[in-house]
Design a protein around this motif. Structure first.
Motif: not given
Length: 290
Positions: A127-148, A150-154
Motif C-alpha cells: 500500500v505504501f509502495l503504491l502511493f510512493g511510486a505514483k508520487v515519485i513517478n510524477l515528480v521525476y517525470i513531470l514536475f522536475v522537467p517542468m522546473i529544470v 527551459n521549456q514552458p510547463w504546458y
C-alpha cells in the motif's frame, strides 16, 4: 516506457530475464518507476491472466470495466452499440487509467475485484509502495522537467500526455491482437470450477499469434507476436519464441490442435468487429443455435 515493459519487465515477471531469481525480482521494481505496483501486476498477470486466460470472471487482463463489453456474460448497456467507435478514443488512455485509477480499484475496490480471489490480504508494505511510486513517478517525470528544463510547463505536460497516449496504443495492440478478436473463445467452467480442455490445449484455444515473421513487430513487442509460445512456455525468454513457434505449428498441424496466426492489420480489424458484435443483443439466428 511500453517497449521496456514488454521487452524486459515482462520477461523478468516470468523469471526469464536473468538466471538468478533475485535479479529478476529486483528488476521488477522498474514498474514502480513507471508509477504502478509490480506486486499487484503479478497477481493480475501471473495468478489470473496466465492461469485463466479468457475465462469469464477470472481473466482481469481482459475484463477491464463496464465501459467495454467483451465477455459474453458481461452486462449489455445501450451505449455498447457504439463501443467499436468510442474505444478508438479510450484505448489511448489505457496507461493513465491503469496507473491512476485501476491500481486503486484493485487495491481498495469491492465490486468485481478479481485480485481478491487470489489474495487473502494485501500487505501493508505494498500500500505504501503504491502511493510512493505514483508520487515519485510524477515528480521525476513531470514536475522536475517542468522546473529544470527551459521549456514552458504546458510543453512538458503535452510530452508527458503524448508518451502515455502513444504508449497505450502500442500496449493495447499487444493484448487485443492475441486474445480478443471476432473468433475469440471465452470458455466457462463447470459446477466444480473445471475447464473442459487441458491446460495446454486451453492456452492454444484462447491465444493467437500475429505478424510472427515481422522483425520490427518482434522487436517492438518483445515476443508478444509469438503469444502462443509465450503462454505455453512463459518461463522461457522471448528471444527464443521465433524458434519455438515453428515447432508449435508443426505439432498443431500433426495432431489437429488449434493454432491461429494472422497479420497485424487483420488482428486490429477483427478486434473492432468483435466490439461491434458484442455491443448489440445477440440474435439466435446468427449465433448458430438455429
Amino acid at each position: 516506457m511500453i517497449v521496456l515493459f514488454i521487452n524486459a519487465f515482462h520477461d523478468a515477471a516470468h523469471g526469464a530475464l536473468f538466471k538468478k531469481a533475485k535479479h529478476n525480482e529486483w528488476f521488477l521494481y522498474v514498474l514502480e518507476l513507471f508509477g504502478s505496483n509490480h506486486w499487484l501486476w503479478m497477481r493480475r498477470h501471473i495468478n489470473l491472466h496466465h492461469a485463466y486466460p479468457n475465462v469469464p470472471d477470472w481473466d482481469i487482463d481482459i475484463k477491464q470495466s463496464d465501459i467495454i463489453r467483451i465477455f459474453p456474460n458481461s452486462p449489455l448497456f445501450s451505449y455498447h452499440k457504439y463501443q467499436h467507435i468510442y474505444m478508438w478514443f479510450i484505448y489511448p488512455l489505457y496507461s493513465l487509467n491503469w496507473i491512476y485509477i485501476r491500481d486503486f480499484k484493485d487495491f481498495f475496490g469491492t465490486r468485481n475485484n478479481y485480485v481478491k480471489k487470489v489474495v487473502d490480504k494485501i500487505p501493508l508494505k505494498q500500500v505504501f509502495l503504491l502511493f510512493g511510486a505514483k508520487v515519485i513517478n510524477l515528480v521525476y517525470i513531470l514536475f522536475v522537467p517542468m522546473i529544470v528544463l527551459n521549456q514552458p510547463w504546458y510543453l512538458v505536460l503535452t510530452a508527458w500526455l503524448s508518451m502515455h497516449l502513444f504508449g497505450s496504443v502500442l500496449g493495447v495492440v499487444a493484448l487485443v491482437s492475441t486474445h480478443v478478436d471476432e473468433d475469440a473463445n471465452f470458455p466457462g467452467t463447470d459446477e466444480d470450477g473445471n475447464l473442459s480442455a487441458t491446460w495446454a490445449v486451453h492456452q492454444m484455444i484462447v491465444t493467437k499469434d500475429f505478424s510472427t515473421n515481422s522483425k520490427l513487430a518482434n522487436f517492438l513487442y518483445g515476443g508478444f507476436t509469438h503469444h502462443v509460445a509465450h503462454h505455453l512456455f512463459p518461463g522461457v525468454g522471448h528471444t527464443y519464441y521465433p524458434y519455438i513457434t515453428p515447432i508449435i505449428m508443426r505439432y498443431a498441424q500433426e495432431y489437429d490442435l488449434p493454432y491461429t496466426s494472422y497479420p497485424f492489420y487483420h488482428a486490429i480489424r477483427s478486434h473492432f468487429r468483435m466490439l461491434r458484435d458484442k455491443g448489440i443483443r445477440e440474435n439466435i439466428l446468427t449465433t448458430g443455435e438455429i
